[in-house]
Motif scaffolding. Structure first.
Motif, PDB file in Angstrom:
ATOM      1  N   THR A 109       0.891  -1.201  -0.059  1.00  0.00           N
ATOM      2  CA  THR A 109       0.056  -0.101   0.099  1.00  0.00           C
ATOM      3  C   THR A 109       0.954   1.419   0.088  1.00  0.00           C
ATOM      4  O   THR A 109       2.142   1.181   0.280  1.00  0.00           O
ATOM      5  CB  THR A 109      -0.988   0.026   1.356  1.00  0.00           C
ATOM      6  N   GLU A 110       0.372   2.340  -0.414  1.00  0.00           N
ATOM      7  CA  GLU A 110       1.100   3.509  -0.218  1.00  0.00           C
ATOM      8  C   GLU A 110       1.550   4.173   0.840  1.00  0.00           C
ATOM      9  O   GLU A 110       2.290   4.987   1.069  1.00  0.00           O
ATOM     10  CB  GLU A 110       0.255   4.647  -1.135  1.00  0.00           C
ATOM     11  N   ASN A 111       0.673   3.887   1.830  1.00  0.00           N
ATOM     12  CA  ASN A 111       0.984   4.177   3.316  1.00  0.00           C
ATOM     13  C   ASN A 111       0.307   3.527   4.295  1.00  0.00           C
ATOM     14  O   ASN A 111      -0.060   2.206   4.351  1.00  0.00           O
ATOM     15  CB  ASN A 111       0.238   5.556   3.626  1.00  0.00           C
ATOM     16  N   SER A 112       0.638   3.701   5.625  1.00  0.00           N
ATOM     17  CA  SER A 112       0.458   2.773   6.764  1.00  0.00           C
ATOM     18  C   SER A 112      -1.080   2.586   6.796  1.00  0.00           C
ATOM     19  O   SER A 112      -2.030   3.451   6.674  1.00  0.00           O
ATOM     20  CB  SER A 112       1.040   3.422   8.210  1.00  0.00           C
ATOM     21  N   ILE A 113      -1.380   1.311   7.233  1.00  0.00           N
ATOM     22  CA  ILE A 113      -2.737   0.890   7.550  1.00  0.00           C
ATOM     23  C   ILE A 113      -2.789   0.908   9.153  1.00  0.00           C
ATOM     24  O   ILE A 113      -2.338  -0.142   9.743  1.00  0.00           O
ATOM     25  CB  ILE A 113      -3.186  -0.375   6.973  1.00  0.00           C
ATOM     26  N   LYS A 114      -3.308   1.942   9.804  1.00  0.00           N
ATOM     27  CA  LYS A 114      -3.182   2.035  11.074  1.00  0.00           C
ATOM     28  C   LYS A 114      -4.368   1.228  11.701  1.00  0.00           C
ATOM     29  O   LYS A 114      -4.199   0.937  13.194  1.00  0.00           O
ATOM     30  CB  LYS A 114      -3.672   3.594  11.456  1.00  0.00           C
ATOM     31  N   ASN A 115      -5.356   0.741  11.117  1.00  0.00           N
ATOM     32  CA  ASN A 115      -6.306   0.371  11.981  1.00  0.00           C
ATOM     33  C   ASN A 115      -7.367  -0.775  11.135  1.00  0.00           C
ATOM     34  O   ASN A 115      -6.657  -1.235  10.083  1.00  0.00           O
ATOM     35  CB  ASN A 115      -7.448   1.466  12.040  1.00  0.00           C
ATOM     36  N   THR A 116      -8.753  -1.061  11.354  1.00  0.00           N
ATOM     37  CA  THR A 116      -9.162  -2.035  10.930  1.00  0.00           C
ATOM     38  C   THR A 116      -9.553  -2.253   9.471  1.00  0.00           C
ATOM     39  O   THR A 116      -9.824  -1.271   8.737  1.00  0.00           O
ATOM     40  CB  THR A 116     -10.719  -2.142  11.570  1.00  0.00           C
ATOM     41  N   ILE A 117      -9.191  -3.475   9.179  1.00  0.00           N
ATOM     42  CA  ILE A 117      -9.680  -3.832   7.553  1.00  0.00           C
ATOM     43  C   ILE A 117     -10.754  -4.686   7.632  1.00  0.00           C
ATOM     44  O   ILE A 117     -11.320  -5.185   8.743  1.00  0.00           O
ATOM     45  CB  ILE A 117      -8.262  -4.479   6.963  1.00  0.00           C
ATOM     46  N   ALA A 118     -11.390  -5.017   6.424  1.00  0.00           N
ATOM     47  CA  ALA A 118     -12.479  -6.046   6.300  1.00  0.00           C
ATOM     48  C   ALA A 118     -12.396  -6.941   5.266  1.00  0.00           C
ATOM     49  O   ALA A 118     -11.868  -6.524   4.309  1.00  0.00           O
ATOM     50  CB  ALA A 118     -13.620  -5.028   6.549  1.00  0.00           C
ATOM     51  N   TYR A 119     -13.391  -8.117   5.519  1.00  0.00           N
ATOM     52  CA  TYR A 119     -13.401  -8.954   4.350  1.00  0.00           C
ATOM     53  C   TYR A 119     -14.916  -9.432   4.183  1.00  0.00           C
ATOM     54  O   TYR A 119     -15.824  -9.251   5.129  1.00  0.00           O
ATOM     55  CB  TYR A 119     -12.874 -10.327   4.600  1.00  0.00           C
ATOM     56  N   GLU A 120     -15.278  -9.337   2.844  1.00  0.00           N
ATOM     57  CA  GLU A 120     -16.741  -9.777   2.628  1.00  0.00           C
ATOM     58  C   GLU A 120     -16.764 -10.495   1.142  1.00  0.00           C
ATOM     59  O   GLU A 120     -16.161  -9.501   0.124  1.00  0.00           O
ATOM     60  CB  GLU A 120     -17.776  -8.700   2.784  1.00  0.00           C
ATOM     61  N   ASP A 121     -17.521 -11.399   0.863  1.00  0.00           N
ATOM     62  CA  ASP A 121     -17.624 -11.825  -0.376  1.00  0.00           C
ATOM     63  C   ASP A 121     -16.573 -12.077  -1.343  1.00  0.00           C
ATOM     64  O   ASP A 121     -16.546 -11.450  -2.505  1.00  0.00           O
ATOM     65  CB  ASP A 121     -18.864 -11.049  -0.976  1.00  0.00           C
ATOM     66  N   GLY A 122     -15.272 -12.495  -0.746  1.00  0.00           N
ATOM     67  CA  GLY A 122     -14.043 -12.767  -1.495  1.00  0.00           C
ATOM     68  C   GLY A 122     -13.273 -11.585  -1.816  1.00  0.00           C
ATOM     69  O   GLY A 122     -12.369 -11.399  -2.666  1.00  0.00           O
ATOM     70  N   ILE A 123     -13.579 -10.554  -1.174  1.00  0.00           N
ATOM     71  CA  ILE A 123     -12.819  -8.995  -1.072  1.00  0.00           C
ATOM     72  C   ILE A 123     -12.292  -8.638   0.267  1.00  0.00           C
ATOM     73  O   ILE A 123     -12.918  -8.774   0.993  1.00  0.00           O
ATOM     74  CB  ILE A 123     -13.596  -7.930  -1.879  1.00  0.00           C
ATOM     75  N   VAL A 124     -11.101  -8.271   0.160  1.00  0.00           N
ATOM     76  CA  VAL A 124     -10.413  -7.545   1.540  1.00  0.00           C
ATOM     77  C   VAL A 124     -10.349  -6.084   1.116  1.00  0.00           C
ATOM     78  O   VAL A 124     -10.092  -5.693   0.030  1.00  0.00           O
ATOM     79  CB  VAL A 124      -8.942  -8.313   1.722  1.00  0.00           C
ATOM     80  N   VAL A 125     -10.965  -5.233   2.034  1.00  0.00           N
ATOM     81  CA  VAL A 125     -10.762  -3.835   1.990  1.00  0.00           C
ATOM     82  C   VAL A 125      -9.966  -3.336   2.859  1.00  0.00           C
ATOM     83  O   VAL A 125      -9.910  -3.660   4.167  1.00  0.00           O
ATOM     84  CB  VAL A 125     -12.121  -3.360   1.994  1.00  0.00           C
ATOM     85  N   ALA A 126      -9.306  -2.207   2.786  1.00  0.00           N
ATOM     86  CA  ALA A 126      -8.448  -1.572   3.541  1.00  0.00           C
ATOM     87  C   ALA A 126      -8.065   0.027   3.162  1.00  0.00           C
ATOM     88  O   ALA A 126      -8.382   0.193   2.119  1.00  0.00           O
ATOM     89  CB  ALA A 126      -6.967  -2.064   3.873  1.00  0.00           C
ATOM     90  N   GLN A 127      -7.805   1.029   4.426  1.00  0.00           N
ATOM     91  CA  GLN A 127      -7.699   2.232   4.173  1.00  0.00           C
ATOM     92  C   GLN A 127      -6.352   2.626   4.666  1.00  0.00           C
ATOM     93  O   GLN A 127      -6.199   2.108   5.764  1.00  0.00           O
ATOM     94  CB  GLN A 127      -8.868   3.036   4.572  1.00  0.00           C
ATOM     95  N   ASP A 128      -5.601   3.422   3.750  1.00  0.00           N
ATOM     96  CA  ASP A 128      -4.448   3.900   4.515  1.00  0.00           C
ATOM     97  C   ASP A 128      -4.362   5.208   5.457  1.00  0.00           C
ATOM     98  O   ASP A 128      -5.150   5.979   5.047  1.00  0.00           O
ATOM     99  CB  ASP A 128      -3.003   3.558   3.566  1.00  0.00           C
ATOM    100  N   ALA A 129      -3.401   5.576   5.794  1.00  0.00           N
ATOM    101  CA  ALA A 129      -3.187   6.792   6.689  1.00  0.00           C
ATOM    102  C   ALA A 129      -3.342   7.931   5.546  1.00  0.00           C
ATOM    103  O   ALA A 129      -3.620   8.979   5.878  1.00  0.00           O
ATOM    104  CB  ALA A 129      -1.867   6.827   7.414  1.00  0.00           C
ATOM    105  N   ALA A 130      -2.856   7.824   4.202  1.00  0.00           N
ATOM    106  CA  ALA A 130      -2.846   8.729   3.224  1.00  0.00           C
ATOM    107  C   ALA A 130      -4.073   8.863   2.513  1.00  0.00           C
ATOM    108  O   ALA A 130      -4.336   9.249   1.203  1.00  0.00           O
ATOM    109  CB  ALA A 130      -1.707   8.553   2.214  1.00  0.00           C
ATOM    110  N   TYR A 131      -5.200   8.019   3.246  1.00  0.00           N
ATOM    111  CA  TYR A 131      -6.435   8.125   2.779  1.00  0.00           C
ATOM    112  C   TYR A 131      -6.816   7.611   1.220  1.00  0.00           C
ATOM    113  O   TYR A 131      -7.574   7.860   0.589  1.00  0.00           O
ATOM    114  CB  TYR A 131      -7.374   9.640   2.822  1.00  0.00           C
ATOM    115  N   HIS A 132      -5.948   6.313   0.862  1.00  0.00           N
ATOM    116  CA  HIS A 132      -6.599   5.643  -0.087  1.00  0.00           C
ATOM    117  C   HIS A 132      -7.369   4.202   0.287  1.00  0.00           C
ATOM    118  O   HIS A 132      -6.794   3.739   1.353  1.00  0.00           O
ATOM    119  CB  HIS A 132      -5.095   4.961  -0.896  1.00  0.00           C
ATOM    120  N   LEU A 133      -8.354   3.955  -0.459  1.00  0.00           N
ATOM    121  CA  LEU A 133      -9.018   2.865   0.030  1.00  0.00           C
ATOM    122  C   LEU A 133      -8.922   1.905  -1.211  1.00  0.00           C
ATOM    123  O   LEU A 133      -8.947   2.036  -2.242  1.00  0.00           O
ATOM    124  CB  LEU A 133     -10.668   3.356  -0.102  1.00  0.00           C
TER     125      LEU A 133
END
Length: 821
Positions: A529-553
């Protein structure tokens, strides 16, 4: 008479513009510390009156005209030299402003390092961090130390200068002025100037020109203006040498824009890219965060003496410059005594041997006062201490060292002893040893059950009570390392994999979403990822989602790690995102403030965006879905309820301690259960009505989501370990004390604290919870008796994940542990 008075006043106003400040810069050849006949003049040294900047001539002389706000004559200490006084006050009416320099090897080299501290805010007194810092400087020999502001108010300003200075730290010490350093007086910076001198100046180390500028706002009005600073800065930078690099210091960030300018007003703008700028280093925000702004690093460091506003670990920063003027950084965590802990193989367990016949040795080692130089191991037979293997480990992260070894034949079924020794740069050592059984082909069973999709299993965070069948004693099935730190991103379990996300608050930005095989621990894929992932990620229906500190989803294919889609969350204000997201029924809920949005899980299409409230300081809340309401919050702002379908704000709560909070609620029994400040709250999610508030004596500004059982409400605290309330009466039922925190994360918390940032999870009557002291605790749900604890030697900030008979635990060292049966 009136005309004469006007003439006299005009003359006095004009006088500083005509006055000349003259002097000479000398080299103290015999290093006597006083001016004497042997001292030699030094040419080419930059000298300023706060506006004009000149270089000394062949005889070391300079002459400056001054301007209406000249209060200091200041030199730019050149590379290869040091001075006890780089500024002289003009209030002393000197006839000659003379400076004495001594030659210095540590400021000469192109390759050098320096240490940044910031926001110590020492109004309550200095702490043990001073000792850690002083010893670290003595051991690692940086070229200088800089404090980037918020020393804090009159007591702090006076106290700090006596304790942290060039003499006590035994290296040059520089200061910036912060917003809380502007105190009452004739002007805000008056007291600061009497103690620390000018609020803008520069100095050279190696091939780098370092520039200090003042913050443009604060608790009291300044005498200087941004235009004053701009005019000086323009003149200062104009005299940089052709091949020099530029590094800037300020208490605050100049601009969030990648254009990277210093702006006094619309007509007075300096494009800092034109000066080979490498970095701007600042504080103010109380968080650890690095961004690469198209080739210029903006580096924010949190507080070394207490937890950050966004729960950033207490730390200072070591910054290195190489021969080509490239920089690298390393966060250093205060308060950790020299220590080493074996985390694999575990004490009195059967060793986990890979299918290739290898034993994984993994060790967490740290010392606040010096870097870890080497970690070695010795393996012997327990009964007679016969040595069968030895070697050294390799560093994987700032805490973890590891290797894989093949054990000699003939040791099957034997009890073996592993001894590890960590050597630090200060000459000290730490030793740990344990006993384990070597059995080939033995591996704990890992039988997953339900998916663990996000923090506490689901978007309502009710997974504290679940269908898992974990019981004591815990048996390590495997351990792996993600390659960088794991902060508050709880692991996920789905599709026969474990998903984790990492943080790296250094310019290396080694940040990832990783997938490991649940049965073996082998890496499956890793997405950078482009920056740190500080907190909770999630999974649903075969997809993992995460947001980084530089606000990329990010949306990633769970099988392959392939990027499916990516969004830039439209944050306005702070260029930083510390909160956690969630997913539910085909929708991803991410961002915060005006960036809080709902996205289609499959396509990334924006469904709605919040327009009703703005982001504040970074928080550690994870979004909670409570029926048809999305619950979110900001530190020092409030707790918010937004309509799940439209994004419209339904309510806000900020009174009675609900504005000062990092925790997320659990939605259970039709109510929100949440801790904040010093209270437990029960809230009606549709209206925001507070049903009940139970005030407690503990500091509850932690990220712990309560576990709500049939009879108890259990949660962590910043200072008292783990607390259980009787569910029917809300009286304290039991407390489980944890050990002192290794590092401090809860805002403004410091030693001594026993912090628990994680959320409890229960299985078969036992509560499992990680703590900042580096232990995983197993606690009897009814009595609070600690039935077992496992020592990792690195803080645990991430809530455990459970499924079937297995539990996944992550520590701050980047280790991922799978416990089976």
């Amino acid at each position: 008479m009136k005309r004469l008075s006007v003439i006299l006043i005009s003359f006095l106003l004009y006088l500083p513009l005509c006055a000349q400040f003259k002097g000479t810069v000398y080299v103290d050849i015999d290093q006597s510390g006083i001016f004497d006949k042997g001292d030699q003049p030094l040419a080419g040294v930059m000298v300023t009156d706060g506006l004009n900047v000149v270089r000394t001539d062949k005889k070391g002389r300079f002459s400056l005209p001054g301007f209406e706000k000249t209060r200091f004559i200041t030199i730019t200490t050149p590379a290869g030299y040091e001075t006890k006084q780089f500024y002289l006050s003009t209030k002393e009416n000197r006839k000659s402003y003379d400076f004495l320099l001594t030659e210095s090897e540590r400021t000469k080299s192109k390759e050098h390092s320096f240490v940044q501290i910031t926001d110590t805010e020492v109004t309550g007194g200095m702490g043990r961090w001073v000792t850690d810092l002083k010893h670290y400087i003595g051991n690692e020999k940086p070229a200088f130390l800089i404090h980037t502001g918020d020393i804090c108010y009159e007591p702090g300003l006076k106290m700090h200068a006596e304790v942290v200075n060039s003499q006590t730290m035994e290296c040059p010490v520089y200061y910036c002025i912060g917003n809380h350093d502007l105190v009452k007086g004739n002007y805000g910076e008056e007291l600061y100037e009497t103690i620390y001198g000018p609020t803008w100046y520069s100095f050279d180390i190696g091939n780098v020109h370092y520039v200090v500028t003042p913050i443009d706002h604060g608790d009291n009005p300044t005498d200087y203006t941004l235009k004053n600073v701009y005019n000086w800065l323009k003149n200062d930078l104009a005299l940089m040498k052709k091949d020099q690099a530029l590094i800037l210091f300020n208490h605050d960030l100049f601009t969030a824009s990648d254009t990277f300018v210093f702006k006094a007003d619309n007509e007075h703008i300096l494009d800092l890219r034109a000066f080979n700028t490498k970095a701007q280093i600042y504080g103010h925000m109380h968080y650890n965060y690095v961004r690469n702004q198209n080739g210029i690093y903006t580096i924010c460091t949190g507080t070394l003496d207490k937890g950050g506003i966004d729960h950033s670990p207490s730390s200072f920063r070591d910054i290195k410059v190489d021969a080509d003027n490239n920089i690298s950084t390393e966060l250093r965590y205060a308060f950790v005594e020299p220590q080493v802990t074996i985390v694999s193989p575990m004490q009195q367990q059967k060793a986990v041997i890979s299918p290739e016949g290898q034993l994984s040795i993994s060790v967490n080692a740290y010392n606040s006062q010096a870097k870890t130089k080497q970690v070695s191991y010795t393996l012997s037979i327990a009964g007679n201490n016969q040595e069968i293997a030895k070697g050294t480990l390799l560093p994987l992260t700032d805490w973890n060292w590891a290797t894989n070894i093949t054990l000699p034949a003939g040791n099957k079924g034997k009890e073996l002893k592993l001894t590890v020794t960590s050597c630090f740069n200060d000459g000290r050592k730490a030793v740990d040893s344990n006993l384990f059984i070597y059995e080939e082909g033995i591996r704990p069973s890992v039988a997953p059950g339900e998916n663990w999709n996000t923090l506490l299993q689901n978007a309502a965070h009710t997974g504290g009570i679940n269908q898992s069948t974990i019981h004591l004693p815990l048996q390590l099935a495997w351990t792996a390392n993600a390659g960088s730190n794991i902060f508050m991103a709880s692991p996920l379990i789905a599709e026969g994999k474990v998903f984790v996300a990492t943080t790296d608050d250094n310019v290396s930005l080694n940040t990832y979403v990783c997938a490991f095989d649940l049965n073996s621990g082998k890496p499956v894929w890793k997405y950078r990822t482009e920056n740190s992932i500080k907190n909770t990620i999630a999974y649903e229906d075969g997809i993992v989602v995460a947001q980084d500190a530089a606000y990329h989803l990010y949306a990633l294919d769970a099988k392959t790690g392939k990027l499916l889609w990516k969004q830039l969350i439209n944050l306005k204000g702070y260029p930083y995102l510390a909160e956690g997201l969630t997913a539910s029924n085909g929708v991803v809920y991410a961002g915060i403030g005006v960036g809080l949005s709902a996205y289609d899980l499959k396509t990334g299409r924006t469904i709605w965006t919040n327009k009703d409230w703005r982001q504040r300081e970074g928080s550690t809340t994870t979004l909670t879905v409570a029926d048809n309401v999305l619950i979110s919050g900001t530190q020092w702002g409030g707790l918010y309820g937004n309509d799940l379908k439209t994004g419209k704000q339904l309510w806000k709560l900020s009174d009675n301690g609900l504005g000062n909070r990092g925790a997320s609620p659990v939605y259970k029994d039709g109510k929100l259960w949440i801790i904040s400040s010093k209270s437990l709250f029960l809230i009606e999610p549709q209206s925001g009505k507070v049903i009940e508030q139970k005030e407690l004596s503990a500091n509850l500004d932690v990220t712990s989501t309560p576990l709500v059982t049939e009879n108890e409400i259990i949660f962590g605290s910043a200072d008292r370990g783990i607390t259980a309330l009787d569910k029917s009466t809300l009286f304290i039922k039991w407390k489980a004390e944890t050990k002192p925190s290794l590092v401090y994360t809860a805002p403004y918390s410091t030693t001594p604290q026993a912090s628990v940032e994680t959320s409890p999870v229960a299985s078969l009557g036992v509560v499992y919870i990680g703590a900042s002291d580096g232990y995983l605790y197993a606690i009897d749900e009814t009595t609070g008796i600690i039935k077992d604890r496992i020592h990792f030697g690195a803080p645990v900030f991430s809530t455990v994940a459970v499924s079937g008979n297995c539990m996944i635990v992550c520590d701050f060292a980047g280790n991922v542990y799978c416990f089976g049966m």
